[in-house]
Design an enzyme around this catalytic site. Structure first.
Site, mmCIF file in Angstrom:
data_model
loop_
_atom_site.group_PDB
_atom_site.id
_atom_site.type_symbol
_atom_site.label_atom_id
_atom_site.label_comp_id
_atom_site.label_asym_id
_atom_site.label_seq_id
_atom_site.Cartn_x
_atom_site.Cartn_y
_atom_site.Cartn_z
ATOM 1 N N VAL A 10 0.819 -1.217 0.000
ATOM 2 C CA VAL A 10 0.000 0.000 0.000
ATOM 3 C C VAL A 10 0.848 1.261 0.000
ATOM 4 O O VAL A 10 0.316 2.371 -0.096
ATOM 5 C CB VAL A 10 -0.985 0.029 1.202
ATOM 6 C CG1 VAL A 10 -2.058 -1.018 1.062
ATOM 7 C CG2 VAL A 10 -0.241 -0.114 2.534
ATOM 8 N N GLY A 11 2.132 1.107 0.104
ATOM 9 C CA GLY A 11 2.977 2.299 0.104
ATOM 10 C C GLY A 11 4.434 1.924 -0.060
ATOM 11 O O GLY A 11 4.838 0.785 0.197
ATOM 12 N N GLY A 50 8.217 3.850 0.721
ATOM 13 C CA GLY A 50 8.931 5.040 1.187
ATOM 14 C C GLY A 50 10.393 4.937 0.826
ATOM 15 O O GLY A 50 10.805 4.062 0.071
ATOM 16 N N ARG A 51 11.152 5.857 1.402
ATOM 17 C CA ARG A 51 12.582 5.934 1.144
ATOM 18 C C ARG A 51 13.299 4.653 1.568
ATOM 19 O O ARG A 51 14.162 4.155 0.889
ATOM 20 C CB ARG A 51 13.112 7.086 2.000
ATOM 21 C CG ARG A 51 14.240 7.860 1.441
ATOM 22 C CD ARG A 51 14.693 8.858 2.494
ATOM 23 N NE ARG A 51 13.532 9.610 3.051
ATOM 24 C CZ ARG A 51 13.374 10.922 2.907
ATOM 25 N NH1 ARG A 51 14.271 11.616 2.262
ATOM 26 N NH2 ARG A 51 12.322 11.529 3.432
ATOM 27 N N PHE A 52 12.893 4.133 2.723
ATOM 28 C CA PHE A 52 13.649 3.015 3.299
ATOM 29 C C PHE A 52 12.883 1.695 3.327
ATOM 30 O O PHE A 52 13.471 0.656 3.589
ATOM 31 C CB PHE A 52 14.021 3.326 4.763
ATOM 32 C CG PHE A 52 14.623 4.680 4.956
ATOM 33 C CD1 PHE A 52 15.859 4.986 4.401
ATOM 34 C CD2 PHE A 52 13.969 5.653 5.703
ATOM 35 C CE1 PHE A 52 16.419 6.235 4.585
ATOM 36 C CE2 PHE A 52 14.520 6.903 5.889
ATOM 37 C CZ PHE A 52 15.753 7.210 5.327
ATOM 38 N N ALA A 53 11.567 1.770 3.128
ATOM 39 C CA ALA A 53 10.774 0.569 3.380
ATOM 40 C C ALA A 53 9.524 0.535 2.517
ATOM 41 O O ALA A 53 9.136 1.540 1.914
ATOM 42 C CB ALA A 53 10.382 0.548 4.857
ATOM 43 N N VAL A 98 5.341 -0.631 2.546
ATOM 44 C CA VAL A 98 4.263 -0.871 3.514
ATOM 45 C C VAL A 98 3.230 -1.801 2.883
ATOM 46 O O VAL A 98 2.842 -1.616 1.728
ATOM 47 C CB VAL A 98 3.592 0.452 3.941
ATOM 48 C CG1 VAL A 98 2.510 0.191 4.984
ATOM 49 C CG2 VAL A 98 4.626 1.419 4.492
ATOM 50 N N ASP A 142 10.071 15.158 8.706
ATOM 51 C CA ASP A 142 9.685 14.819 7.331
ATOM 52 C C ASP A 142 8.164 14.911 7.196
ATOM 53 O O ASP A 142 7.524 14.018 6.626
ATOM 54 C CB ASP A 142 10.190 13.410 6.978
ATOM 55 C CG ASP A 142 10.256 13.191 5.466
ATOM 56 O OD1 ASP A 142 10.216 14.200 4.713
ATOM 57 O OD2 ASP A 142 10.331 12.029 5.032
HETATM 58 N N1 ADE Z 1 0.655 3.574 4.313
HETATM 59 C C1 ADE Z 1 1.666 3.668 5.157
HETATM 60 N N2 ADE Z 1 1.287 3.250 6.336
HETATM 61 C C2 ADE Z 1 0.014 2.884 6.245
HETATM 62 C C3 ADE Z 1 -0.917 2.375 7.156
HETATM 63 N N3 ADE Z 1 -0.568 2.169 8.401
HETATM 64 N N4 ADE Z 1 -2.137 2.122 6.754
HETATM 65 C C4 ADE Z 1 -2.452 2.351 5.485
HETATM 66 N N5 ADE Z 1 -1.635 2.813 4.588
HETATM 67 C C5 ADE Z 1 -0.391 3.083 4.966
#
Ligand code: ADE
Length: 562
Positions: A245-246, A248-251, A253, A375
């Site tokens: 679902v996401g 980022g720079r380091f990881a 999700v 950030d």
């Molecule tokens: N994206 C990053 N963290 C999240 C989360 N905890 N729930 C839903 N989307 C996200």
């Protein structure tokens, strides 16, 4: 002049032999004179130095041997040996004599005559420096000992004075310390007992396996039992990853299923978010985990942390948190036009979340370590189901505890996302001496997010497509180009005149303007912004409450800027 007893220059050296015979003769004569006298009444006369007053070299400190070569048998059996040291106008004398302690000598009672040694004590009010001692051993007044030359009370020795001063000052302190420790101990026992009985009264929790930890004390579906902890269980949580679902720079999700105990053959689960750091991003995982591990971070506008895990087999580090189906704020604003009420909810909750991070006390007034996010941007803010904000991604967070040195702060460097960097961060000119400076950079970034929220509010008039501050979503301005816009040109995102027709938006825009001031010290604090929002609740005269409009129905996946 005192009466000297039998003087015998021969006594020195042969004193004991002489004294034996003398004592025997005396003993006989007493028996003859007083036939009724019993043996217990017989006292032997003492041998004492008896030179009356002589000039001496004895300085009145330490110990001295008196320069008296007369040893006398005291005339009366009840007399003891006495020495007196005096100093007047640089004239120092020592007096040695036999004396009956039943009588005062120079107006003084001989209190120490039972001593075996002659220990000098100073007496005040004698018209000169005056030390006296008495003792009952033969020739004991030949060696005199000065315990101290300090002018303490007439009969107290320095030692006993010091001991009593120490006792008087220490005993109350010790008693107080014991009382405090005991009360603290009982308070802890009481708290523990209270907590145990509260837990016992609550819903039964099944601790038989890792699933049991997913029961929340606030009644939500998310556990807090293991919140703010590293999961030290060798057994890892039974988690099944769903979709990403996401990123980022380091990881990355993932939405994931945390399996619960099975009921009637069906596997129950909670939906959680799992942030997965590869092996090489251990430092980032550790920083975020350490920030989340502070129980005082917990707040409704801060992402709810469950636990951290080291997945050794996959060489990964995990952070397990609450899952927010509405995704991040950037995604939300891209897809929705919001009402004034929504703006008020999102903006106010964002400010409250940041104010809580920055605060040095919890809502109950206890001390807490202030934290800066460093950030803040719309993609690092999640949207709660009640349309409030929830801060996430603490990978660059910094705990502003007092132990941080200026060097450590300086080494923390220019961090964040260029687009959201405050002018002083862009030019690496943060005042490291003052922790408020770090908070001020967060407030600048928050102002840009407030602008993004406002730009999508129907109360501003015509609402344009979502655009982040300073350009397009897919462009990622670098530090140098941000320096040109923000530092050289002092540019800020545009606030069109049409926006300020709405009294609420007008106040929001004035607040934004104060938060992105070039001068960090002129910026509002997050707490002040939160208070402004709570004052704005009823400023929706023109717009009225309208439900958010779904602008872009299909799923879009927004990837964080690097
Ligand atoms: N994206 C990053 N963290 C999240 C989360 N905890 N729930 C839903 N989307 C996200």
């Amino acid at each position: 002049m005192k009466k000297r007893g039998v003087y015998s220059p021969f006594l020195n050296g042969a004193t004991s032999v002489f004294r034996f015979w003398y004592g025997t003769i005396l003993f006989g004569s007493i028996l003859l004179d007083q036939p009724e006298a019993s043996l217990s009444m017989i006292k032997i006369k003492k041998l004492c130095k008896f030179c009356d007053t002589q000039v001496t070299n004895c300085s009145g400190t330490g110990s001295c041997k008196v320069e008296c070569d007369i040893t006398a048998i005291c005339p009366h059996a009840n007399e003891v040996c006495v020495s007196i040291w005096r100093k007047k106008d640089n004239n120092v004398t020592l007096e040695t004599l036999c004396y009956n302690p039943a009588h005062k000598l120079y107006g003084l009672v001989l209190e120490d005559y039972n001593n075996s040694k002659c220990e000098m004590k100073e007496k005040k009010g004698m018209g000169s420096e005056f030390f006296i001692c008495s003792c009952s051993e033969d020739e004991c007044n030949e060696h005199v000992f000065f315990t101290s030359s300090f002018p303490f009370g007439p009969s107290d020795s320095l030692d006993s004075q010091v001991v009593s001063v120490i006792l008087v000052s220490l005993v109350p302190l010790l008693v107080l310390a014991v009382l405090v420790i005991t009360s603290f101990y009982f308070y802890r026992v009481y708290r523990q007992h209270h907590a145990t009985s509260k837990r016992k009264k609550g819903p039964p929790v099944d601790f038989s396996d890792a699933h049991a930890i997913m029961m929340d004390d606030e009644g939500s579906d998310i556990s807090s039992t293991h919140a703010n902890n590293l999961n030290h269980n060798t057994e890892l949580l039974p988690i099944e990853l769903d979709v990403q679902v996401g990123k980022g720079r380091f990881a990355e999700v993932y939405r994931a299923k945390l399996k619960q105990g099975s009921s009637a053959g069906e596997q129950a689960f909670e939906t959680v978010a799992v942030k997965i750091f590869p092996d090489e991003e251990y430092a980032s995982w550790k920083n975020e985990k350490d920030i989340f591990s502070d129980a005082d971070l917990r707040h409704e506008n801060v992402l709810h942390f469950l636990t951290a895990e080291e997945r050794k087999v996959q060489k990964q580090y995990w952070l397990i948190t609450a899952y927010h189906p509405r995704g991040n704020l950037q995604e939300y604003l891209t897809r929705h036009i919001i009402s004034w009420q929504d703006l008020w909810l999102l903006g106010g909750s964002l400010a409250r979340g940041v104010a809580h991070l920055h605060s040095d006390h919890t809502p109950c007034g206890r001390y807490k370590v202030p934290i800066v996010h460093r950030d803040i941007k719309s993609s690092n803010i999640l949207v709660n189901s009640d349309l409030t904000c929830c801060l996430c991604d603490f990978g660059l967070g910094l705990r502003l505890d007092n132990s941080l040195s200026v060097d450590e702060l300086a080494n923390s460097g220019q961090v964040g996302t260029a687009r959201y960097m405050a002018p002083e961060v862009l030019e690496s000119r943060i005042n490291l001496e003052n922790i408020e400076s770090f908070k001020q950079t967060d407030v600048y970034s928050m102002a840009l997010v407030l602008w993004e929220i406002t730009s999508r509010c129907s109360a501003v008039g015509e609402v344009k497509e979502y655009e982040p501050p300073f350009g397009k979503v897919r462009e990622h301005p670098c530090v140098e180009s941000m320096k040109d816009s923000v530092l050289r040109d002092r540019g800020r995102p545009e606030i069109p005149n049409s926006w300020i027709n709405h009294p609420g938006i007008q106040m929001v825009c004035a607040t934004i303007d104060e938060c992105w001031d070039h001068d960090p010290e002129a910026r509002l604090t997050a707490q002040c912004v939160a208070e402004r929002f709570s004052d704005m609740e009823h400023l929706d005269k023109l717009s009225g409450r309208s439900d958010s409009e779904e602008k872009i129905p299909e799923e879009i996946s927004v990837v964080d800027e690097k």
